[in-house]
Scaffold this active site. Structure first.
Site, PDB file in Angstrom:
ATOM      1  N   LEU A 123      -4.942   4.724  -9.364  1.00  0.00           N
ATOM      2  CA  LEU A 123      -5.990   5.441  -8.626  1.00  0.00           C
ATOM      3  C   LEU A 123      -5.368   6.391  -7.600  1.00  0.00           C
ATOM      4  CD1 LEU A 123      -8.547   2.560  -7.941  1.00  0.00           C
ATOM      5  CD2 LEU A 123      -8.674   4.336  -9.692  1.00  0.00           C
ATOM      6  N   LYS A 140      -0.544  -3.636   1.021  1.00  0.00           N
ATOM      7  CA  LYS A 140      -1.286  -2.428   0.634  1.00  0.00           C
ATOM      8  C   LYS A 140      -2.040  -1.844   1.823  1.00  0.00           C
ATOM      9  CE  LYS A 140      -1.884  -3.873  -4.193  1.00  0.00           C
ATOM     10  NZ  LYS A 140      -2.842  -4.316  -5.229  1.00  0.00           N
TER      11      LYS A 140
END
Length: 810
Positions: free
Chosen positions: A608, A677
């Site tokens: 993504l 993340k």
């Protein structure tokens, strides 16, 4: 009328001499054929004379080999009825040579005069027997090519030479044979020569004076190339170029023709063809007063001199003093030293001269003697030499008045870690030459050739660490996409190195992707971060990208060294970007300073475009206010498959079986992966967050993370009932569980959240990820990015996209 010159390799075998015969028989007009000595003979004559001068009896054996070479060619190419006569005449010349060598052997002395006489036998013998092989008339070039001695070299006396050429060739036979290279002194008639490669010059002088329609140089290459084909695999023939372009390429190392060859034909506007004796059907190169069409670039070609030394004369006493440069060049010229590059500071306090390595030491000695007084008085600080260098020149008349040529050249070299030590460019703007370290020559030629579109394809060199699920998928995708990239984007991806946990393999010519497993299985080089780093750096290839598809912390430690050596890094490994802020910042700054890329898009959201989107928002002036995200495809998959029939422990096992989780699912369940993340996203959004700053609200008790993997699965199963009760209660309320990462007002947290049907996270399926980005511009309706956030194929695709981003193709 034509003048054709055939070099040593063109007369070096029976096959090529027969080719020459066919070429000449196809001509419908008179031709003058200039020939060199048979291939290798001039070098052997020089060697045999030196052996004799040292009193080495081996000279006799070498001498006999020379004679045997000529004998074999004579008996294979001359007509039967003339073989014995030709061989007898050649034997007479050979006896003369043998007597001269015997004299040298006895007195142990070899003068320049005698050396000139010895090497002349190469052309004298070859022209004699070839004239009979071709049924041609032989003319002795010593009778009409006349020279004068200047600065220890022989220069052509053009007034006398041109008059004698006109007289000699007043009546042209069908085919005339002329020995190249050799000449004679205008004053005393002693044999001299025009220097190595002088046969080209002989042909040019004759062609110019007689007004030939064309001068053809027949050699063993197809013509001028865009670069040295021994260095650049995809170099190609330059079909048309101007006299000036040809001269510049020759001056800077292109060994197609002898540089002085251009001058005589240039003044008479006689075109020159470069042809291949071994491939006469090839079009070759055509040199004239017109440059010809530029196919892909505003430069025609690149040439190089691999043995370069720089002599620098420096001192404040030089400033404003008239005649310093004159004295420098006079001294060098008087001692027979040629300078091919000059760079001078505008302040006049230094001048740098480029020359061959062989001349450098003597040049320093001569100059120190010339400026002895100035050195004593401190007016000149130093006369120094820097060696182990190479010179690279880009050439093209289209460079005139084209902005940005120099900028592109320096940017190309700089971004590949190649330091320019000196630069020279004339006001004619036909060439720019740069001096680099010799170890960087091949890299410089390759990257310039690619950058200026002289190559059919742009090449990128990939070093891949980790060939597991993600790395294997990446190789498969590159293999499938390679033909499309070649056809539509002129991009050639070469896998130069591969490494797994045990072995690594490197091949600068490229590893066949279809057989990469075999290459690794047969590899003997052990795999370690240090070995991988050193091999990549030492290969010193241009347009290099290191791709990390491991989860290895030690591998991430080599990023900085690679970036410092102008090697881009593309990584799916989250360790570096989530490491302490000072390391993260250093890696980013090192990449910027080196002009390369450090890309890690797949660290968050697999394929993504999350990090790229955040970068675009920040770089365009937006401010990130809040980030809410489901960033673990593994955890989202687990919470989506939870049901009355699938318990928590079974859902975790299914995630591992499907390849969504790490090999050890505890990494996913601990929230560490999501914390990493979130830290990465926060940093890219402009917040310097450490992992310890993230507030973790975990749903698995600490005892599950203690002990062995077997202990983990046993403890996890004990939570099945509790989670089923919670799931059931939420389902009755129309809610679901999501593990959410949040950044708001500089504060970060991760943990389970209950979301209802109105929340964008509610319908998130499978292992998908979703991110909501609230910014100054996207405040009322946050930007949403949603899609597959886990899986080897999409992660590999994201890594592949980063690789493409490095080369910036569209």
């Amino acid at each position: 009328m034509k003048v054709l010159k055939f070099g040593g390799t063109s007369v070096g075998s029976v096959e090529t001499i027969l080719n020459i015969k066919q070429i000449i028989e196809a001509e419908n007009e008179p031709v003058i054929v200039v020939v060199s000595a048979v291939a290798g003979i001039t070098d052997k004559l020089i060697r045999v004379s030196r052996l004799a001068s040292k009193g080495d009896a081996e000279y006799g054996q070498e001498y006999r080999k020379i004679m045997e070479t000529h004998r074999n060619l004579i008996y294979a190419t001359v007509q039967d009825d003339k073989k014995e006569f030709v061989f007898e005449e050649v034997c007479k010349m050979s006896d003369e040579l043998g007597n001269i060598l015997q004299g040298i052997y006895l007195i142990r002395d070899l003068s320049p005069k005698t050396s000139n006489l010895i090497v002349s036998y190469g052309e004298r013998i070859s022209s004699f027997f070839i004239s009979y092989a071709l049924n041609a008339t032989l003319f002795d070039s010593c009778k009409f090519i006349k020279t004068n001695a200047e600065f220890g070299r022989h220069t052509v006396d053009f007034d006398l030479t041109n008059r004698l050429i006109r007289e000699t060739f007043a009546q042209l036979p069908r085919v005339a044979i002329v020995p190249g290279f050799i000449s004679s002194d205008a004053a005393n008639g002693e044999i001299t020569n025009l220097g190595r490669g002088g046969s080209d010059y002989t042909a040019s002088i004759i062609a110019a004076e007689l007004g030939a329609d064309v001068l053809e140089i027949w050699t063993d290459v197809d013509g001028f190339m865009t670069a040295d084909p021994k260095v650049i695999d995809n170099a190609y023939v330059i079909e048309k170029l101007s006299y000036v372009e040809a001269l510049e390429l020759c001056n800077f190392g292109a060994k197609v023709i002898y540089p002085p060859t251009i001058y005589p034909v240039f003044h008479k506007k006689i075109p020159v063809k470069i042809k291949n004796t071994f491939r006469p059907e090839a079009p070759g190169s055509y040199i004239s007063d017109k440059s010809g069409q530029y196919k892909k670039s505003f430069i025609k070609g690149i040439s190089s001199i691999n043995d370069t030394s720089l002599i620098t004369v420096q001192g404040l006493g030089m400033v404003g003093v008239i005649g310093v440069d004159y004295r420098i060049f006079r001294t060098l010229a008087k001692n027979g030293i040629s300078v091919f590059l000059v760079a001078q500071a505008s302040s006049e306090n230094s001048i740098t001269l480029g020359m061959r390595d062989a001349d450098a030491r003597n040049a320093v000695s001569f100059l120190k003697k010339e400026f002895e007084k100035e050195i004593e008085q401190g007016e000149i600080d130093q006369i120094s030499v820097q060696s182990d260098l190479s010179t690279v020149a880009i050439v093209g008349e289209n460079m005139k008045n084209t902005p940005g040529v120099d900028a592109k050249l320096f940017n190309t070299l700089g971004s590949n870690g190649i330091n320019v030590i000196a630069v020279a460019q004339g006001a004619s703007q036909v060439h720019v030459s740069v001096v680099v370290n010799k170890e960087n020559l091949q890299k410089a030629l390759s990257t310039i050739h690619d950058s200026f579109f002289l190559s059919e394809y742009q090449v990128i060199n990939i070093f891949l660490a980790g060939v597991g699920i993600v790395g294997g998928n990446l190789l498969d995708q590159i293999q499938r996409q390679k033909p499309t990239l070649l056809k539509h984007n002129s991009l050639n991806i070469k896998i130069i190195g591969l490494a797994n946990s045990k072995h690594c393999v490197f091949d600068k010519e490229g590893i066949d992707i279809a057989h990469y497993k075999t290459a690794l299985n047969e590899a003997v080089l052990p795999s370690s971060p240090q070995i991988i780093r050193d091999m990549i750096i030492n290969m010193n290839l241009f347009n290099s990208i290191f791709v990390d598809c491991t989860a290895n912390e030690e591998i991430s430690h080599i990023y900085r060294d690679l970036l410092q050596h102008n090697i881009s890094v593309v990584t799916a490994n989250k360790i570096a970007a989530s490491s302490p802020c000072e390391i993260y910042t250093e890696l980013k700054q090192t990449a910027r300073k080196s002009g390369v890329k450090f890309l890690f898009e797949t660290n968050v959201g697999a394929g993504l475009p999350i990090i790229n989107t955040i970068n675009a928002l920040i770089n365009s002036g937006d401010i990130i206010l809040k980030i809410e995200a489901v960033l673990s495809g593994t955890l989202n998959y687990i919470f989506n498959v939870l049901s009355e029939d699938i318990s928590l422990s079974r859902a975790v096992a299914m995630a591992k079986e499907a390849g969504y989780s790490e090999p050890d699912p505890r990494i996913d369940l601990s929230g560490k992966d999501v914390i990493r993340k979130l830290v990465i996203l926060s940093r890219e959004a402009g917040y310097f967050i450490e992992q310890s700053d993230v507030r973790a609200n975990l749903f698995i008790p600490p005892n599950c993370f203690e002990g062995s993997p077997e202990d983990f699965w046993r403890e996890l199963a004990k939570l099945d009932v509790e989670f089923e009760l919670k799931r059931k209660a939420l389902a009755e309320q129309g809610k679901k569980l999501r593990f959410v990462a949040t950044l708001e007002n500089g504060e970060t947290s991760v943990g389970l959240q209950e979301v209802d049907g109105r929340h964008p996270f509610f319908e998130l399926e499978g292992s998908n990820n979703i991110i909501l980005i609230t910014t100054e511009r996207y405040k009322e309706f946050p930007m949403m990015i949603k899609g597959y956030g886990a899986g080897a194929e999409v992660t590999a695709a994201g890594v592949f996209a980063d690789i493409i981003s490095v080369v910036n193709i569209r």
